[in-house]
Write an enzyme that holds these catalytic residues in place. Structure first.
Site, PDB file in Angstrom:
ATOM      1  N   GLY A 216      -7.403   5.807   2.995  1.00  0.00           N
ATOM      2  CA  GLY A 216      -7.679   4.926   1.863  1.00  0.00           C
ATOM      3  C   GLY A 216      -6.470   4.054   1.576  1.00  0.00           C
ATOM      4  N   CYS A 217      -6.205   3.806   0.323  1.00  0.00           N
ATOM      5  CA  CYS A 217      -5.103   2.946  -0.091  1.00  0.00           C
ATOM      6  C   CYS A 217      -3.783   3.398   0.532  1.00  0.00           C
ATOM      7  CB  CYS A 217      -4.987   2.968  -1.611  1.00  0.00           C
ATOM      8  SG  CYS A 217      -3.464   2.253  -2.251  1.00  0.00           S
ATOM      9  N   PHE A 218      -3.156   2.516   1.309  1.00  0.00           N
ATOM     10  CA  PHE A 218      -1.924   2.950   1.981  1.00  0.00           C
ATOM     11  C   PHE A 218      -0.758   3.122   1.026  1.00  0.00           C
ATOM     12  CE2 PHE A 218      -1.618  -1.640   3.994  1.00  0.00           C
ATOM     13  CZ  PHE A 218      -1.451  -2.225   2.742  1.00  0.00           C
TER      14      PHE A 218
ATOM     15  N   CYS B 242      -0.894   4.783  -1.679  1.00  0.00           N
ATOM     16  CA  CYS B 242      -0.994   6.175  -2.133  1.00  0.00           C
ATOM     17  C   CYS B 242      -0.553   7.156  -1.053  1.00  0.00           C
ATOM     18  CB  CYS B 242      -2.420   6.478  -2.575  1.00  0.00           C
ATOM     19  SG  CYS B 242      -2.998   5.480  -3.970  1.00  0.00           S
TER      20      CYS B 242
ATOM     21  N   TYR C 122      -3.310   1.956 -11.320  1.00  0.00           N
ATOM     22  CA  TYR C 122      -4.336   1.824 -10.282  1.00  0.00           C
ATOM     23  C   TYR C 122      -4.764   3.204  -9.786  1.00  0.00           C
ATOM     24  CZ  TYR C 122      -5.818   1.985  -5.450  1.00  0.00           C
ATOM     25  OH  TYR C 122      -6.471   2.336  -4.294  1.00  0.00           O
TER      26      TYR C 122
END
Length: 225
Positions: free
Chosen positions: A44-46, A48, A201
């Site tokens: 997912g979101c890099f 994170c 976020y």
């Protein structure tokens, strides 16, 4: 006798000693470099994934980037539009003397929702799918073992694939260490420093809440957020 003539007998041993010291340092650096390994994952979101793994003892660095696709030198805009085949991914550089690949794989799978084939958390689409990238048979075997173990522990079918590693493209500079950045950015929460924007976020996306719900006490990173 001239001063230069007097220094000549001394200069040679000094030069030899300096050469030996430099050679030893280079040899030591080379040996250390040979012991460094990398693990590339998509979760997912890099931002994170990078944030999570840079907190792990034994991890030297985590880089945000793109991999798995066909386009050369993709940009964030290219990948975000879709059609490139690239994942948002993170290249984790680690010292295997301090932490093993198998342990990192276990941590990775318990920091995502590996049962979700459509993305991760609030980020949907192919770009945000999970994956483990491998470069040889040994890495593939470890990855498959980690998936089998995770599926047994979770009691649900895991869809995270093991894929052959392709070129890893480093993401733009502003994506690196975003989670601790101090630049002012404009978000839906208003103007925020990067670190504050990242926290907002992550919470709004529900990453830690969902991982904790799925993995419970086995989730390695959700407790601290």
């Amino acid at each position: 006798m001239k001063i230069l003539d007097r220094l000549k007998p001394i200069a040679k041993p000094i030069a030899l000693t300096t050469f030996m010291v430099v050679a030893l340092l280079l040899r030591s650096h080379s040996a250390e470099a040979q012991n460094i390994e990398t693990l590339t994952v998509a979760g997912g979101c890099f931002w994170c994934v990078e944030s999570d793994f840079e907190s792990v003892p034994g991890v030297i660095e985590a880089l945000s980037g793109y991999t798995g696709g066909t386009n050369s030198n993709p940009t964030y805009g290219d990948v975000g539009k879709g059609g490139t085949g690239h994942y948002e991914a993170v290249e984790i550089t680690f010292d295997p003397k301090q932490i093993g690949r198998a342990q990192l794989l276990d941590m990775f799978l318990r920091s995502v929702v590996p049962t979700d084939a459509g993305g991760q958390f609030c980020d949907r689409g192919d770009t945000y799918r999970t994956a483990i990238f491998v470069s040889n048979k040994g890495e593939k075997a470890l990855a498959e073992q980690a998936l089998t173990k995770a599926q047994k522990d979770l009691g649900q079918k895991i869809v995270t694939p093991v894929l052959a590693a392709t070129v890893f493209y480093r993401a733009e500079d502003y994506h690196q260490d975003y989670y601790k950045g101090s630049k002012l950015v404009f978000t839906r929460f208003g103007p925020k420093r990067q670190a504050a924007a990242y926290k907002r976020y992550r919470k709004a996306c529900g990453r830690d809440a969902r991982v904790a719900q799925l993995w419970g006490d086995a989730a390695p990173f959700a407790k601290g957020h």
